[in-house]
Design a protein around this motif. Structure first.
Motif, short mmCIF file in Angstrom:
data_model
loop_
_atom_site.label_atom_id
_atom_site.label_comp_id
_atom_site.label_asym_id
_atom_site.label_seq_id
_atom_site.Cartn_x
_atom_site.Cartn_y
_atom_site.Cartn_z
N THR A 28 2.96 3.23 59.67
CA THR A 28 1.76 3.49 59.03
C THR A 28 0.74 2.20 58.78
OG1 THR A 28 2.24 3.01 56.93
CG2 THR A 28 2.54 5.43 57.74
N GLY A 29 -0.15 2.20 58.57
CA GLY A 29 -1.32 1.10 58.45
C GLY A 29 -1.22 -0.09 57.71
N SER A 49 0.64 6.15 63.22
CA SER A 49 -0.99 6.36 62.50
C SER A 49 -1.82 5.79 63.38
CB SER A 49 -1.14 6.19 61.18
OG SER A 49 -1.13 4.70 60.94
N SER A 50 -3.21 6.10 63.22
CA SER A 50 -4.16 5.42 63.83
C SER A 50 -4.57 4.28 63.26
CB SER A 50 -5.63 6.23 63.76
OG SER A 50 -5.65 7.64 64.19
N LYS A 104 -2.09 1.43 64.67
CA LYS A 104 -2.50 1.11 66.01
C LYS A 104 -3.55 -0.25 65.86
CE LYS A 104 -1.44 5.48 68.25
NZ LYS A 104 -2.25 6.66 69.02
N VAL A 105 -4.24 -0.19 64.84
CA VAL A 105 -5.40 -1.13 64.55
C VAL A 105 -4.45 -2.46 64.16
CG1 VAL A 105 -7.19 -1.84 63.05
CG2 VAL A 105 -7.33 0.36 64.15
N LYS A 130 -1.62 -3.24 72.25
CA LYS A 130 -2.50 -2.19 72.19
C LYS A 130 -1.54 -0.88 72.75
CE LYS A 130 -6.72 0.07 74.11
NZ LYS A 130 -7.24 0.35 72.82
N ALA A 182 -3.50 5.74 73.47
CA ALA A 182 -3.66 6.88 72.50
C ALA A 182 -2.92 8.19 72.65
CB ALA A 182 -5.04 7.03 72.80
N LYS A 240 -0.23 13.06 65.66
CA LYS A 240 -0.31 13.20 64.36
C LYS A 240 -0.41 14.77 63.86
CE LYS A 240 -5.27 12.33 63.95
NZ LYS A 240 -6.22 11.42 63.32
N ASN A 296 -0.62 15.38 57.78
CA ASN A 296 -0.56 15.02 58.88
C ASN A 296 1.23 14.86 59.20
OD1 ASN A 296 0.74 12.57 57.99
ND2 ASN A 296 -1.37 11.94 57.74
#
Length: 210
Positions: free
Chosen positions: A11-12, A38-39, A42-43, A52, A55, A80, A117
């Motif tokens: 996770t982020g 999670s999105s 990725k950041v 990177k 997606a 997700k 999710n």
């Protein structure tokens, strides 16, 4: 619980190096790994590792497979909202799951059973099936709400392992600090690991040679 299948959710929270090293060790241990990322994670990967992550789940799986020289099909990346994946059902999900790093938002959602999710649903499945769930939060300071959520989960049998490396092994590099945390996770999963000697073992070995 050693059926050689495990779910790794990322996770982020800050801590991409922990996730990468853990995935590397699971692959080396010949585990079939279901990766949920999670999105926000990725950041974080871009910021912390200059990496990177593709997606598309299949492209991400190919990326990790190549990066860790995994065998074909050893790493599966699930989207997700991929509700028909094995991790979404108690009849098929691995009995072990690690969320590393675990954001306090994900921790809160798991604590209240949100299942909005696939990461949250997979964690819910492991808990209801009485499997092993390990959460590796990386946040400071911790609010009362964070602590209450951790206590609630701990009382339900979830293992809370903050990413808080020790220093008694005299780390020389960031990698040493990362290995400390990953080694403790592997210990709790029941995997043999050579990343870090357990407390007292090194001293005992030295004394035995004298």
């Amino acid at each position: 619980m050693t059926d050689k299948r495990i779910t790794l959710a990322i996770t982020g929270a800050s801590g991409a190096p922990y996730a990468l090293r853990l995935l590397e060790m699971l692959v080396a241990a010949e585990y079939q790994v279901y990766v949920l990322i999670s999105s926000a994670a990725k950041v974080v990967f871009t910021a912390e590792e200059d990496m990177k992550i593709p997606a598309r789940p299949d492209a991400a799986a190919a990326f990790f497979t190549q990066h860790f020289n995994a065998r074909e099909g050893q790493i599966t990346v699930c989207g997700k909202e991929e509700w028909f994946s094995p991790v979404a059902s108690g009849s098929a999900a691995p009995k072990q799951m690690v969320v590393c790093p675990c954001s306090t938002g994900t921790l809160s959602a798991i604590a209240c059973g949100a299942s909005d999710n696939l990461i949250e649903r997979a964690a819910d499945v492991v808990m209801k099936e009485r499997g092993q769930l390990i959460l590796v939060p990386r946040e400071m300071p911790l609010s009362s709400l964070h602590l209450e959520n951790m206590l609630r989960l701990s009382q339900m049998g979830v293992t809370i392992m903050p990413a808080a490396p020790g220093f008694y092994h005299q780390p020389k590099t960031i990698a040493d600090l990362v290995d400390f945390v990953v080694a403790r996770i592997l210990d709790h999963l029941g995997l043999d690991q050579q990343l870090m000697a357990r407390w007292g073992y090194q001293a005992h070995s030295i004394q035995s040679k004298e």
